[in-house]
Scaffold this motif. Structure first.
Motif, PDB file in Angstrom:
ATOM      1  N   LEU A  18      -1.169   4.586   0.463  1.00  0.00           N
ATOM      2  CA  LEU A  18      -0.017   5.394   1.139  1.00  0.00           C
ATOM      3  C   LEU A  18       0.697   6.130  -0.101  1.00  0.00           C
ATOM      4  CD1 LEU A  18       1.597   3.246   3.506  1.00  0.00           C
ATOM      5  CD2 LEU A  18      -0.427   4.522   3.944  1.00  0.00           C
TER       6      LEU A  18
ATOM      7  N   ASN B 229      -2.694   8.953   3.884  1.00  0.00           N
ATOM      8  CA  ASN B 229      -3.391   7.642   3.470  1.00  0.00           C
ATOM      9  C   ASN B 229      -4.678   8.168   2.747  1.00  0.00           C
ATOM     10  OD1 ASN B 229      -4.241   4.971   3.485  1.00  0.00           O
ATOM     11  ND2 ASN B 229      -5.016   4.847   5.429  1.00  0.00           N
TER      12      ASN B 229
ATOM     13  N   THR C  80      -8.376   7.639   1.248  1.00  0.00           N
ATOM     14  CA  THR C  80      -9.385   6.755   1.403  1.00  0.00           C
ATOM     15  C   THR C  80     -10.614   7.530   0.873  1.00  0.00           C
ATOM     16  OG1 THR C  80     -10.054   7.626   3.696  1.00  0.00           O
ATOM     17  CG2 THR C  80      -8.715   5.659   3.612  1.00  0.00           C
TER      18      THR C  80
ATOM     19  N   LEU D 188      -0.518  10.305   7.870  1.00  0.00           N
ATOM     20  CA  LEU D 188      -0.024   9.337   8.921  1.00  0.00           C
ATOM     21  C   LEU D 188       1.114   9.721   9.570  1.00  0.00           C
ATOM     22  CD1 LEU D 188      -0.358   6.228   6.414  1.00  0.00           C
ATOM     23  CD2 LEU D 188      -1.669   6.848   8.394  1.00  0.00           C
TER      24      LEU D 188
ATOM     25  N   LEU E 230       6.680   5.433   9.000  1.00  0.00           N
ATOM     26  CA  LEU E 230       5.928   4.899  10.050  1.00  0.00           C
ATOM     27  C   LEU E 230       6.372   4.782  11.221  1.00  0.00           C
ATOM     28  CD1 LEU E 230       3.185   2.763   7.856  1.00  0.00           C
ATOM     29  CD2 LEU E 230       2.968   5.403   8.433  1.00  0.00           C
TER      30      LEU E 230
HETATM   31  C1  LIG Z   1      -5.313   3.592   5.337  1.00  0.00           C
HETATM   32  O1  LIG Z   1      -7.012   3.501   5.328  1.00  0.00           O
HETATM   33  C2  LIG Z   1      -7.378   2.252   5.137  1.00  0.00           C
HETATM   34  C3  LIG Z   1      -8.659   2.385   5.226  1.00  0.00           C
HETATM   35  O2  LIG Z   1      -9.240   3.042   6.358  1.00  0.00           O
HETATM   36  C4  LIG Z   1      -6.759   1.389   6.560  1.00  0.00           C
HETATM   37  O3  LIG Z   1      -7.572   0.130   6.006  1.00  0.00           O
HETATM   38  C5  LIG Z   1      -5.471   1.391   6.572  1.00  0.00           C
HETATM   39  O4  LIG Z   1      -4.867   0.380   7.428  1.00  0.00           O
HETATM   40  C6  LIG Z   1      -4.717   2.564   6.529  1.00  0.00           C
HETATM   41  N1  LIG Z   1      -3.333   2.583   6.549  1.00  0.00           N
HETATM   42  C7  LIG Z   1      -2.507   2.901   7.371  1.00  0.00           C
HETATM   43  C8  LIG Z   1      -1.067   2.688   7.217  1.00  0.00           C
HETATM   44  O5  LIG Z   1      -2.895   3.408   8.476  1.00  0.00           O
END
Ligand SMILES: *[C@@H]1O[C@H](CO)[C@@H](O)[C@H](O)[C@H]1NC(C)=O
Length: 362
Positions: free
Chosen positions: A192, A206, A208, A219, A317
């Motif tokens: 984050l 987020n 990745t 998000l 969030l």
């Molecule tokens: C951010 O991405 C990761 C990998 O896809 C995931 O595991 C995680 O839950 C995500 N975080 C949020 C807060 O959505």
């Protein structure tokens, strides 16, 4: 006063343990951890902030961790990464290393060319041969201190081992690749981040990865590019060859603690109100120590991102969630409970820091 009423409500809620799962999940670590930087790093990039296994005491020296529990897997990863860190150059030292490598490589090419035209009987020939082998050795050693170089070579060797069906070798190169990647900052921005999107205010993304592409998913969103959509992507393949770093003037270099800021090519999404006509524009990601920025080049729009504190993460969030839940009857009630909890929490901690003071990546 409203705030004292809410504090009572909060105390009552805590006493009764009437918590939504989200509140519950974060409550314990939030109150027991003195240093926020470590919590957010764990909550943000791992999503496993409720750790069960106790931490052995011999970690104290290497890792300035607060007194809380860390799962064994992560301890092992830290241990490996601390070892790897000593192997590779980082920050400005990496650019100095690359400069030296380029210089020596030129010398190697020149010496090879000269050696070929000097006859074998000439005493200079032997001297040149000796210098060539010296340079080759030195370059091998220096390249081994550049994590991106090691990662690129490991990736190639891994592909070869795989196509040759050599599992043992493939495993070795795969581990080598992982280790090198763990020391390349642009491959370790998972999790984050919060940045101010101009008039749209603070938004959370987020980060990745999909192979060598960094993906920043929203998000929290806005009326143009909503939550769940991709804000930007960055192409990290062949990054050494891509863009020269930004070289700061000495004043700015002092402020940031480094002279060279690495840059990478990306694409940023934009859209009209209501996510109409989404379009991808040319962009760039710039690493600035423990922050990074992304620029939508044609718009001249640049957003700086920092790691959010655990408090800000929760707040953003939850707010985003509660907006969504208003149409649902039961959800609205739960929402109200959450808000009460949240509001009191925030009153207690008003003027608390928005961002972490200490970054988790450096
Ligand atoms: C951010 O991405 C990761 C990998 O896809 C995931 O595991 C995680 O839950 C995500 N975080 C949020 C807060 O959505």
């Amino acid at each position: 006063m409203r705030s004292s009423h809410l504090c009572c409500l909060l105390a009552a809620l805590r006493a009764m343990a009437v918590c939504t799962s989200l509140v519950h999940a974060f409550q314990a670590p939030m109150r027991s951890i003195p240093a926020r930087n470590t919590l957010h790093a764990s909550a943000a990039s791992e999503g496993d902030s409720i750790d069960k296994n106790p931490r052995p005491t011999n970690y104290e020296d290497e890792f300035p961790l607060p007194d809380f529990e860390v799962p064994e897997l992560r301890q092992l990863r830290w241990e490996r990464e601390a070892l790897a860190k000593g192997k590779y150059a980082s920050g400005d030292a990496l650019y100095e290393l690359r400069r030296t490598i380029a210089y020596l490589r030129n010398e190697l090419i020149d010496t090879r060319q000269q050696q070929q035209i000097v006859s074998i009987s000439n005493p200079n020939n032997k001297r040149m041969k000796h210098r060539i082998s010296e340079l080759e050795k030195e370059l091998l050693e220096l390249n081994g201190r550049d994590a991106e170089f090691v990662a690129a070579v490991s990736r190639e060797l891994l592909a070869k081992a795989k196509s040759a069906g050599d599992e043992g070798l493939a495993k070795k190169y795969s581990a080598q690749l992982d280790e090198a990647r763990s020391q390349i900052p642009q491959f370790n921005l998972h999790g984050l981040w919060v940045g101010k999107y101009g008039e749209n205010g603070y938004e959370m993304i987020n980060v990745t990865y999909s192979d060598d592409t960094l993906i920043a998913t929203k998000l929290t969103g806005d009326n143009n590019v909503p939550k769940g959509e991709i804000s930007f992507t960055v192409d990290l393949a062949h990054s050494t060859a891509a863009l020269d770093p930004i070289e700061l003037n000495s004043k700015a270099a002092k402020q940031w603690g480094k002279s060279f800021l690495p840059r990478f090519v990306g694409k940023g999404q934009v859209a009209a109100e209501g996510f109409v006509n989404p379009t991808w524009l040319e962009g760039q990601l710039i690493l600035v120590g423990r922050f990074f920025s992304f620029a939508w080049l044609p718009l001249g729009h640049q957003v700086f991102f920092g790691r959010p504190s655990s408090e800000l993460t929760l707040k953003m969030l939850r707010e985003s969630k509660s907006n969504e839940l208003r149409s649902d009857h039961v959800a609205v009630m739960r929402d109200a409970m959450e808000e009460a909890w949240e509001e009191s929490y925030w009153i207690e901690r008003e003027a608390d820091n928005f961002f972490d003071e200490d970054g988790s990546f450096e």
